[in-house]
Write a protein that holds these residues in place. Structure first.
Motif, mmCIF file in Angstrom:
data_model
loop_
_atom_site.group_PDB
_atom_site.id
_atom_site.type_symbol
_atom_site.label_atom_id
_atom_site.label_comp_id
_atom_site.label_asym_id
_atom_site.label_seq_id
_atom_site.Cartn_x
_atom_site.Cartn_y
_atom_site.Cartn_z
ATOM 1 N N LEU A 164 28.838 36.856 28.023
ATOM 2 C CA LEU A 164 30.016 36.846 26.997
ATOM 3 C C LEU A 164 29.959 38.328 26.592
ATOM 4 O O LEU A 164 31.440 38.496 26.627
ATOM 5 C CB LEU A 164 29.209 35.880 25.536
ATOM 6 C CG LEU A 164 30.437 35.865 24.568
ATOM 7 C CD1 LEU A 164 31.522 35.077 25.229
ATOM 8 C CD2 LEU A 164 29.654 35.159 23.433
ATOM 9 N N ASP A 165 29.356 39.228 26.348
ATOM 10 C CA ASP A 165 29.603 40.525 26.266
ATOM 11 C C ASP A 165 30.544 40.963 27.201
ATOM 12 O O ASP A 165 31.442 41.653 27.109
ATOM 13 C CB ASP A 165 28.532 41.557 26.139
ATOM 14 C CG ASP A 165 27.678 41.001 24.685
ATOM 15 O OD1 ASP A 165 28.297 40.665 23.733
ATOM 16 O OD2 ASP A 165 26.443 41.305 24.933
ATOM 17 N N ALA A 166 30.070 40.870 28.631
ATOM 18 C CA ALA A 166 30.762 41.614 29.629
ATOM 19 C C ALA A 166 32.246 40.927 29.918
ATOM 20 O O ALA A 166 33.055 41.453 30.156
ATOM 21 C CB ALA A 166 29.988 41.150 31.179
ATOM 22 N N ALA A 167 32.339 39.585 29.862
ATOM 23 C CA ALA A 167 33.630 38.855 29.810
ATOM 24 C C ALA A 167 34.628 39.184 28.848
ATOM 25 O O ALA A 167 35.808 39.481 28.959
ATOM 26 C CB ALA A 167 33.289 37.261 29.807
ATOM 27 N N SER A 168 34.059 39.436 27.532
ATOM 28 C CA SER A 168 34.889 39.899 26.409
ATOM 29 C C SER A 168 35.438 41.183 26.594
ATOM 30 O O SER A 168 36.413 41.536 26.118
ATOM 31 C CB SER A 168 34.157 39.649 25.094
ATOM 32 O OG SER A 168 33.622 38.186 24.788
ATOM 33 N N LEU A 169 34.447 42.032 27.055
ATOM 34 C CA LEU A 169 35.171 43.573 27.126
ATOM 35 C C LEU A 169 35.893 43.515 28.041
ATOM 36 O O LEU A 169 36.930 44.074 27.918
ATOM 37 C CB LEU A 169 33.677 44.053 27.811
ATOM 38 C CG LEU A 169 34.101 45.647 27.964
ATOM 39 C CD1 LEU A 169 34.539 46.401 26.811
ATOM 40 C CD2 LEU A 169 32.660 46.369 28.333
ATOM 41 N N GLN A 170 36.040 42.822 29.102
ATOM 42 C CA GLN A 170 36.967 42.798 30.273
ATOM 43 C C GLN A 170 38.439 42.383 29.622
ATOM 44 O O GLN A 170 39.403 43.010 29.893
ATOM 45 C CB GLN A 170 36.655 42.098 31.375
ATOM 46 C CG GLN A 170 35.433 42.593 32.017
ATOM 47 C CD GLN A 170 35.711 43.738 32.842
ATOM 48 O OE1 GLN A 170 36.207 44.836 32.204
ATOM 49 N NE2 GLN A 170 35.735 43.836 34.081
ATOM 50 N N VAL A 171 38.293 41.481 28.895
ATOM 51 C CA VAL A 171 39.553 40.912 28.421
ATOM 52 C C VAL A 171 40.085 41.684 27.231
ATOM 53 O O VAL A 171 41.424 41.926 27.094
ATOM 54 C CB VAL A 171 39.154 39.492 27.535
ATOM 55 C CG1 VAL A 171 40.466 39.164 26.631
ATOM 56 C CG2 VAL A 171 38.709 38.573 28.539
ATOM 57 N N ILE A 172 39.230 42.526 26.383
ATOM 58 C CA ILE A 172 39.937 43.565 25.733
ATOM 59 C C ILE A 172 39.936 45.069 26.059
ATOM 60 O O ILE A 172 40.176 45.849 25.608
ATOM 61 C CB ILE A 172 39.202 43.781 24.294
ATOM 62 C CG1 ILE A 172 37.926 43.827 24.377
ATOM 63 C CG2 ILE A 172 39.504 42.241 23.569
ATOM 64 C CD1 ILE A 172 37.216 44.090 23.158
ATOM 65 N N ASN A 173 39.938 45.177 27.347
ATOM 66 C CA ASN A 173 39.462 46.518 28.162
ATOM 67 C C ASN A 173 40.798 46.902 28.474
ATOM 68 O O ASN A 173 41.377 46.417 29.295
ATOM 69 C CB ASN A 173 38.597 46.475 29.357
ATOM 70 C CG ASN A 173 38.318 47.818 29.987
ATOM 71 O OD1 ASN A 173 38.960 48.783 29.563
ATOM 72 N ND2 ASN A 173 37.384 47.776 30.872
ATOM 73 N N PRO A 174 41.449 48.269 28.036
ATOM 74 C CA PRO A 174 42.767 48.447 28.386
ATOM 75 C C PRO A 174 42.888 49.007 29.781
ATOM 76 O O PRO A 174 43.871 48.531 30.617
ATOM 77 C CB PRO A 174 42.940 49.625 27.590
ATOM 78 C CG PRO A 174 42.173 49.568 26.377
ATOM 79 C CD PRO A 174 41.036 48.869 26.772
ATOM 80 N N LYS A 175 41.938 49.404 30.357
ATOM 81 C CA LYS A 175 41.740 49.684 31.838
ATOM 82 C C LYS A 175 42.028 48.332 32.707
ATOM 83 O O LYS A 175 42.664 48.408 33.830
ATOM 84 C CB LYS A 175 40.280 50.184 32.336
ATOM 85 C CG LYS A 175 40.252 50.519 33.822
ATOM 86 C CD LYS A 175 38.933 50.971 34.338
ATOM 87 C CE LYS A 175 38.841 51.103 35.657
ATOM 88 N NZ LYS A 175 37.382 51.314 36.165
ATOM 89 N N VAL A 176 41.332 47.166 32.423
ATOM 90 C CA VAL A 176 41.633 46.021 33.132
ATOM 91 C C VAL A 176 43.167 45.551 33.032
ATOM 92 O O VAL A 176 43.803 45.157 34.192
ATOM 93 C CB VAL A 176 40.711 44.973 32.449
ATOM 94 C CG1 VAL A 176 40.987 43.498 33.244
ATOM 95 C CG2 VAL A 176 39.187 45.290 32.734
ATOM 96 N N TRP A 177 43.617 45.500 31.763
ATOM 97 C CA TRP A 177 45.005 45.143 31.591
ATOM 98 C C TRP A 177 46.145 46.125 32.540
ATOM 99 O O TRP A 177 46.853 45.585 32.940
ATOM 100 C CB TRP A 177 45.384 45.244 30.277
ATOM 101 C CG TRP A 177 44.758 44.038 29.491
ATOM 102 C CD1 TRP A 177 43.572 43.892 28.848
ATOM 103 C CD2 TRP A 177 45.253 42.745 29.573
ATOM 104 N NE1 TRP A 177 43.317 42.570 28.222
ATOM 105 C CE2 TRP A 177 44.332 41.581 29.151
ATOM 106 C CE3 TRP A 177 46.767 41.999 29.927
ATOM 107 C CZ2 TRP A 177 44.554 40.433 28.715
ATOM 108 C CZ3 TRP A 177 46.543 40.615 29.872
ATOM 109 C CH2 TRP A 177 45.521 39.745 29.122
ATOM 110 N N MET A 178 45.835 47.418 32.388
ATOM 111 C CA MET A 178 46.525 48.503 33.110
ATOM 112 C C MET A 178 46.395 48.039 34.626
ATOM 113 O O MET A 178 47.233 48.157 35.422
ATOM 114 C CB MET A 178 46.091 49.882 32.750
ATOM 115 C CG MET A 178 46.678 50.302 31.388
ATOM 116 S SD MET A 178 46.404 51.772 31.277
ATOM 117 C CE MET A 178 44.853 51.750 30.725
ATOM 118 N N MET A 179 45.406 47.837 35.159
ATOM 119 C CA MET A 179 44.999 47.440 36.492
ATOM 120 C C MET A 179 45.665 46.276 36.872
ATOM 121 O O MET A 179 46.222 46.018 37.893
ATOM 122 C CB MET A 179 43.559 47.439 36.917
ATOM 123 C CG MET A 179 43.214 46.776 38.139
ATOM 124 S SD MET A 179 43.157 45.005 38.375
ATOM 125 C CE MET A 179 42.078 44.656 37.124
#
Length: 194
Positions: free
Chosen positions: A108-123
């Protein structure tokens, strides 16, 4: 293999293997908890990143562009959370690897982090803007990204597992965790301050 697919594969490889908050946390988790315990966070983190690509391709990026405050709040929530994780890492920097102290990095930590990670959204925005085409539908982009991200993040966990023996000396472990905490802070804050 088409040129556009090859170009996308290279992009997915570079964006998945490069150091970022999730990869750094998977590295630390692999060193502390081992490969078996890292599998669920790896699957969840990669799955969440692929889901972000899919959602951006389906138009979520346009919705966020219209509601810039939501995107701004997501960025700051990610930075605050990563800062807390970095602080925990610093606070427990000298704890032995076999210590049960410290909260594990869960799926859950890993998935949540990806959802709010600016790097993931920019990618994800870059993926859709550059690579989405009739020859590469959005669902295929998300699937290919997932298939590329899984071995990349696994490599970070294996690096952590492989370094566990070297890190068994307290001085090395202390500096390893301190370095990871600083890199985690740097990756979080540079993404939001750009």
């Amino acid at each position: 293999m088409s040129q556009s697919l090859l170009a996308f594969l290279l992009f997915a490889l570079v964006s998945s293997i490069s150091p970022g908050p999730t990869n750094l946390l998977i590295l630390a988790h692999g060193a502390r908890r081992g490969m078996r315990a890292s599998l669920a966070p790896i699957l969840a983190g990669c799955g969440a990143a692929a889901a972000v690509v899919l959602l951006v391709g389906l138009g979520l990026d346009e919705l966020l562009a219209r509601h810039a405050q939501v995107q701004h709040m997501m960025n700051w929530a990610g930075v605050v959370w990563l800062s807390v994780l970095a602080w925990r890492m610093l606070r427990n920097a000298g704890q032995p690897l076999d210590s049960a102290s410290g909260k594990p990095f869960t799926a859950l930590d890993a998935a949540s982090l990806q959802v709010i990670n600016p790097k993931v959204w920019m990618m994800a925005v870059a993926v859709i803007g550059v690579f989405a085409a009739p020859s590469l539908p959005i669902w295929q982009l998300a699937l290919v990204f997932l298939l590329v991200a899984l071995p990349c993040m696994t490599a970070w966990a294996l690096l952590g597992v492989g370094s566990a023996r070297w890190l068994s000396r307290p001085g090395r472990l202390l500096w390893f965790n301190r370095t990871l905490a600083v890199l985690l802070l740097a990756s979080a804050w540079t993404a939001v301050l750009r």
